[in-house]
Design a protein around this motif. Sequence first.
Motif, PDB file in Angstrom:
ATOM      1  N   ASP A  95      19.421 -29.829   6.950  1.00 45.86           N
ATOM      2  CA  ASP A  95      18.820 -29.652   5.661  1.00 45.86           C
ATOM      3  C   ASP A  95      19.535 -30.731   4.500  1.00 45.86           C
ATOM      4  N   PRO A 137      12.959 -24.463   3.099  1.00 43.55           N
ATOM      5  CA  PRO A 137      12.221 -24.474   3.699  1.00 43.55           C
ATOM      6  C   PRO A 137      10.799 -25.543   4.279  1.00 43.55           C
ATOM      7  N   ALA A 138      10.595 -25.569   3.078  1.00 39.29           N
ATOM      8  CA  ALA A 138       9.515 -25.933   3.298  1.00 39.29           C
ATOM      9  C   ALA A 138       8.931 -27.715   4.011  1.00 39.29           C
ATOM     10  N   LEU A 154       2.025 -27.560   1.574  1.00 40.47           N
ATOM     11  CA  LEU A 154       3.648 -27.702   1.604  1.00 40.47           C
ATOM     12  C   LEU A 154       3.906 -28.348   0.376  1.00 40.47           C
ATOM     13  N   ARG A 179       9.224 -30.518  11.886  1.00 43.13           N
ATOM     14  CA  ARG A 179       8.587 -29.244  12.763  1.00 43.13           C
ATOM     15  C   ARG A 179       7.578 -29.492  13.622  1.00 43.13           C
ATOM     16  N   ILE A 180       6.631 -29.181  12.936  1.00 45.76           N
ATOM     17  CA  ILE A 180       4.678 -29.510  12.750  1.00 45.76           C
ATOM     18  C   ILE A 180       5.347 -31.021  13.204  1.00 45.76           C
ATOM     19  N   SER A 223      14.409 -31.891  10.710  1.00 39.63           N
ATOM     20  CA  SER A 223      14.081 -31.211  11.653  1.00 39.63           C
ATOM     21  C   SER A 223      15.264 -29.808  12.582  1.00 39.63           C
ATOM     22  N   ARG A 262      11.744 -28.873   5.858  1.00 39.05           N
ATOM     23  CA  ARG A 262      11.768 -28.245   7.228  1.00 39.05           C
ATOM     24  C   ARG A 262      11.179 -28.129   8.054  1.00 39.05           C
ATOM     25  N   LEU A 263       9.966 -26.945   7.548  1.00 33.77           N
ATOM     26  CA  LEU A 263       8.925 -26.692   8.266  1.00 33.77           C
ATOM     27  C   LEU A 263       8.127 -28.202   8.301  1.00 33.77           C
ATOM     28  N   TRP A 264       7.968 -28.887   7.699  1.00 37.96           N
ATOM     29  CA  TRP A 264       7.087 -29.492   7.510  1.00 37.96           C
ATOM     30  C   TRP A 264       7.670 -31.083   8.729  1.00 37.96           C
TER      31      TRP A 264
END
Length: 268
Positions: free
Chosen positions: A86, A37-38, A21, A44-45, A83, A40-42
């Motif tokens: 942005d 995207p990257a 990521l 959330r994980i 999360s 926010r995805l990180w």
Amino acid sequence: MIGWLRLVFGLAVAIVVTPPLILWQMLAMRFGWNEKPAPRLWHRIVLRLLGIRVHVHGDLARERPLLIAANHVSWSDIVVLSSIADVHFIAKSEMATWPVFGLLARCQRSVFVEREQRRKSGAQANEIGSRIAKGDPMVLFAEGTTGDGNQILPFKSTLFGAAKVALSNGGGERVFIQPVAIAYTRLHGMPMGRQHRVHAAWIGDSVLAPHIGALLREGAMDVEVHFGAPVEFTSDSRRKEVAAAAENEVRRMLSAALSNPDPSRRKR
């Protein structure tokens, strides 16, 4: 035993997902791809690994230019806010040198400031104001440090001057300042008392790694994010008055959240 299994599993997943990521984000920044995207995805994980349930009230303001004035309890505030929106952060300068976390902050295009160096405050406000004027929503943890999660520390008004800089840098006739309250409310579904809320707090010069480990082992924590109505900052506005108004609104929202927390279920 379960706590240690959570810790090992969480660290293993983080080690696996973080490098690709980061690479994705660095390429996006280098070649002008979509940078949203990257991060926010990180984040959330990481929230899933930590077992943090986020309850959101209101929304990030759509108006631009936008400065977000929030209270600050822990490093996890960054994960929580990222999360759901942005945004970019105004971070303390020493964070830029931290292993891994400094790289993550740079990948999210944070602005690093030296809060204790008042002679640099003008240049730092200029950098933040330029970013705001370009349309980047910037998060200012206005207390200047982390608190214990039970109350709001006085907001420091210096970096609110970035709003005036944004006006002079083509930001239009007004800048919007949105108060945001972050409240850690429940642990394992039970309302936190004052003495338990320090579990979430990362205060002062505490070592980061043990705090991350404690959150991974414990899990099951609820946090509420309350977005207040944005306030207009114009050429006639006074930064100290605007900072005080934002502080009062964040204090009001925090008090309401702590006294009547949401049920322990994921809203988003």
